[in-house]
Structures are given as structure tokens and as C-alpha cells.
Design a protein around this motif. Structure first.
Motif, PDB file in Angstrom:
ATOM      1  N   ASP A  11       0.854  -1.186   0.000  1.00 26.26           N
ATOM      2  CA  ASP A  11       0.000   0.000   0.000  1.00 26.26           C
ATOM      3  C   ASP A  11       0.890   1.236   0.000  1.00 26.26           C
ATOM      4  N   ALA A  12       0.263   2.421   0.017  1.00 22.61           N
ATOM      5  CA  ALA A  12       1.017   3.667  -0.072  1.00 22.61           C
ATOM      6  C   ALA A  12       1.959   3.834   1.111  1.00 22.61           C
ATOM      7  N   TYR A  13       1.512   3.405   2.297  1.00 23.60           N
ATOM      8  CA  TYR A  13       2.348   3.544   3.490  1.00 23.60           C
ATOM      9  C   TYR A  13       3.621   2.706   3.356  1.00 23.60           C
ATOM     10  N   LEU A  14       3.476   1.454   2.969  1.00 21.75           N
ATOM     11  CA  LEU A  14       4.642   0.592   2.808  1.00 21.75           C
ATOM     12  C   LEU A  14       5.589   1.135   1.734  1.00 21.75           C
ATOM     13  N   LEU A  15       5.013   1.679   0.665  1.00 21.83           N
ATOM     14  CA  LEU A  15       5.829   2.243  -0.399  1.00 21.83           C
ATOM     15  C   LEU A  15       6.618   3.445   0.109  1.00 21.83           C
ATOM     16  N   ARG A  16       5.965   4.277   0.948  1.00 16.20           N
ATOM     17  CA  ARG A  16       6.636   5.445   1.506  1.00 16.20           C
ATOM     18  C   ARG A  16       7.774   5.022   2.456  1.00 16.20           C
ATOM     19  N   VAL A  17       7.502   4.021   3.304  1.00 17.59           N
ATOM     20  CA  VAL A  17       8.539   3.536   4.220  1.00 17.59           C
ATOM     21  C   VAL A  17       9.694   2.930   3.424  1.00 17.59           C
ATOM     22  N   LEU A  76      12.055   2.011  -8.216  1.00 16.26           N
ATOM     23  CA  LEU A  76      10.649   1.637  -8.408  1.00 16.26           C
ATOM     24  C   LEU A  76       9.753   2.317  -7.393  1.00 16.26           C
ATOM     25  N   ALA A  77      10.232   2.419  -6.138  1.00 14.02           N
ATOM     26  CA  ALA A  77       9.435   3.076  -5.103  1.00 14.02           C
ATOM     27  C   ALA A  77       9.242   4.550  -5.421  1.00 14.02           C
ATOM     28  N   LEU A  84       1.326   7.703  -7.540  1.00 13.45           N
ATOM     29  CA  LEU A  84       0.275   7.904  -6.538  1.00 13.45           C
ATOM     30  C   LEU A  84      -0.035   9.389  -6.357  1.00 13.45           C
ATOM     31  N   GLU A  85       0.996  10.223  -6.378  1.00 12.25           N
ATOM     32  CA  GLU A  85       0.790  11.662  -6.245  1.00 12.25           C
ATOM     33  C   GLU A  85       0.020  12.214  -7.436  1.00 12.25           C
ATOM     34  N   PRO A  90      -5.164  17.019  -8.693  1.00 13.93           N
ATOM     35  CA  PRO A  90      -6.125  17.424  -9.734  1.00 13.93           C
ATOM     36  C   PRO A  90      -5.506  17.292 -11.118  1.00 13.93           C
ATOM     37  N   ALA A  91      -6.355  17.114 -12.101  1.00 16.42           N
ATOM     38  CA  ALA A  91      -5.865  17.027 -13.478  1.00 16.42           C
ATOM     39  C   ALA A  91      -5.155  18.323 -13.850  1.00 16.42           C
ATOM     40  N   PRO A  92      -4.070  18.232 -14.613  1.00 17.30           N
ATOM     41  CA  PRO A  92      -3.354  19.455 -15.002  1.00 17.30           C
ATOM     42  C   PRO A  92      -4.242  20.374 -15.838  1.00 17.30           C
TER      43      PRO A  92
END
Length: 328
Positions: A11-17, A76-77, A84-85, A90-92
């Protein structure tokens, strides 16, 4: 209950860590940077090792160092966090001047003398690198499905029945007139209702199977029916046909005026009450909030106002000097 796969545990948390661990090369510094406890980060590192099947970080001479696989995971992370960001952002903003977007518009070809050239002109001025593909609406073309699939951005139409699940914005109204060869005998006799119904009519091929024109719907409501003898899918052929036959063609005033400028054709009022042709724009919910398609819809709406402003009032001045048509 089935246990989640290793991929599903990410998940996003694991990816951030993972990204922070490989950047800091320290459990302690990672915990401080992420505002977590050191045991929590140690437990998360263990989870990441189980998921990836790699140690990720190992002890080195000067502290922790990344494994070969860890170096790959850092890249990759970083890419994953960037994705994810982008998803969460918002769309450009759509910038017409630099856009290379190719738009797809469905439209009947009799709009060509007026609306479509003006739309193309505005696109060329405001978005010179953008493209526009105009798709003809024919009986075999499912415009509703094309809108839903994104094959069309929007559609311009004027048929009586509209699909309720599509967004609709009115564009402009245009009155119906009759167009025929300038040498036709009815010019001097006057176009009565009886003549109009009995004369051989030229009509456009329906856009879709089952669609009926506003003309035939209005006639049926009054218990009347015209005699359609020939149909043609291309409005560009209409002036060629009328100039060589005794057929009569009922169409919008703007299209008739455009044809009569260059062809030996006369324009007469329709000798029976007819509602105005109501042109509208259709689009699907999938493109409702898209900035680029909103811009295109704005161009079309603005151009429609320009078409109305430049059109002559009524049909005076272009109607041949025929006798006033008796309504009988």
C-alpha cells in the motif's frame, strides 16, 4: 477467507517507508522523518522483506547499505510514489496554445457551410497544434456508444429524440424552408400544402436506424405525410441533385441560404406549420469534467452564437418572387 497475495499487501504507506528506508539507509532516521517509532519501522522493514523476498538493507562498514535488489526497489518506489501523487492530484490545467490533443466531433455534414468552418478557425487560432476529426453521423454509426467509449468527445445533432443518459446543451434554432430548382413550375404556381405533400421529396438518410426527422414527426402529428422518393446520405450532393431534378428538399434556412448563393436554387417557405430545428450538443458523463473537452464545448457554444449573429433575419431576400402559397 483467502490470505491477500504479496502484491495485495503493498500500500502507499509501505511504499513510503520503503522509499525512505532506502534513501536514509537507517531505521532510526526513517522513524524520525516519518514520525513513527523505531520498533514500528523495524516491523515494517520485516514486512517489506517478506513481501519482496529480499533483505533490502544489510549492515555495512559505515552503517546500513542497500542490496542490489534494494537499489532497484529505490527507483521503483520513487516512480510508484510519483504515480500515486499524480492520481491524488487534480488534473493538469488544459493549455490550448500548447496542446497537441486531437479532438473528435460527430456532426451532420449540412453544418459544414456554417458552423464547422468557424469551429476549425477558432481551434486553429487558440490551439494551433491541436487537431480536429469530424465524424459523419450515418445510419450505421452508434454515436452514443462512441461517446461512452471516448471515440467521440461530443456530438452536434438536431433529431427529435435524445438519449436521457447523455448531457445536452442547446446551441441554436433554425427555421425550416423548402429548396428546389429555380426553374421548377411550382415557383410560379405557388407552393400549396397539397403540392408540397404530393411532390417528390429528396430527404437525408437517417443518422441512426429508427431515427425520424423533425419534418416527418411534425407532419404525422397533423395527420399528414409527404412523398419521399429519393434519399441521400451526403448533404453536399443536395444542390447537385436539385439543380438537375424536380425534387424538393426541406432543410434548415442556413443550409439553404448557403446552397442558393452558388446554385440555381429557390427557397420557399414550408406551406405547413413546422417547429424550428433545434440544434444541440451532446456528450457523455465520462468527459463532463475533462478540461480539454470543456474547452472544445465552449468553442462550439461560442461559435453557435456567432452563427446566429451573422445569419440574415428570416428568409426575406432569399425567397424567390413566388406567389403567396395557399395553405390548402
Amino acid at each position: 477467507m483467502n490470505k491477500p497475495s504479496l502484491v495485495e499487501q503493498l500500500d502507499a504507506y509501505l511504499l513510503r517507508v520503503l522509499h525512505t528506508l532506502l534513501t536514509e539507509r537507517s531505521v532510526t532516521r526513517t522513524a524520525i522523518r516519518l514520525g513513527q517509532s523505531q520498533p514500528a519501522i523495524s516491523n515494517t522493514l520485516k514486512r517489506l522483506r517478506d513481501i519482496t523476498g529480499d533483505a533490502i538493507l544489510v549492515r555495512g562498514k559505515n552503517g546500513m547499505t542497500a542490496t542490489a535488489r534494494g537499489e532497484e526497489l529505490l527507483k521503483l518506489a520513487a516512480e510508484g510514489l510519483q504515480i500515486l501523487e499524480q492520481i491524488a492530484s487534480p488534473a493538469p490545467a488544459f493549455v490550448p496554445a500548447s496542446s497537441q490533443r486531437v479532438f473528435h466531433l460527430g456532426a451532420p455534414d449540412y453544418l459544414s457551410p456554417s458552423l464547422i468552418p468557424l469551429v476549425m478557425e477558432k481551434i486553429r487560432i487558440q490551439a494551433p497544434q491541436a487537431g480536429l476529426v469530424v465524424h459523419a453521423l450515418t445510419a450505421g454509426f452508434d454515436y452514443a456508444a462512441a461517446l461512452e467509449l471516448g471515440e467521440l468527445d461530443c456530438v452536434i445533432g438536431n433529431w427529435p429524440e435524445q438519449l436521457p443518459h447523455l448531457h445536452l446543451a442547446p446551441l441554436f434554432d433554425d427555421e425550416l424552408v423548402c429548396m428546389l430548382n429555380r426553374q421548377h413550375p411550382v415557383i410560379n404556381k405557388g407552393l400549396s400544402l397539397r403540392y408540397y405533400l404530393d411532390m417528390p421529396h429528396l430527404a437525408p438518410t437517417p443518422y441512426m436506424a429508427g431515427h425520424r426527422s423533425i419534418i416527418d414527426v411534425a407532419l404525422e402529428a397533423q395527420g399528414l405525410k409527404r412523398h419521399i422518393q429519393m434519399t441521400v446520405p451526403y448533404f453536399g450532393m443536395v444542390p447537385y441533385i436539385l439543380s438537375r431534378t424536380d425534387l424538393i428538399f426541406t432543410t434548415s434556412r442556413s443550409f439553404a441560404i448557403a446552397c442558393a448563393k452558388d446554385w440555381p436554387l429557390a427557397i420557399l417557405p414550408v406551406p405547413v406549420h413546422m417547429p424550428k430545428m433545434q440544434f444541440f450538443m451532446l456528450w457523455h458523463q465520462r468527459a463532463h469534467a475533462a478540461a480539454d473537452v470543456q474547452w472544445l464545448r465552449g468553442i462550439i457554444a461560442e461559435t453557435s452564437t456567432q452563427v446566429l449573429a451573422s445569419a440574415p433575419n428570416g428568409i426575406a431576400g432569399v425567397v424567390t418572387d413566388a406567389h403567396a402559397p395557399p395553405h390548402c
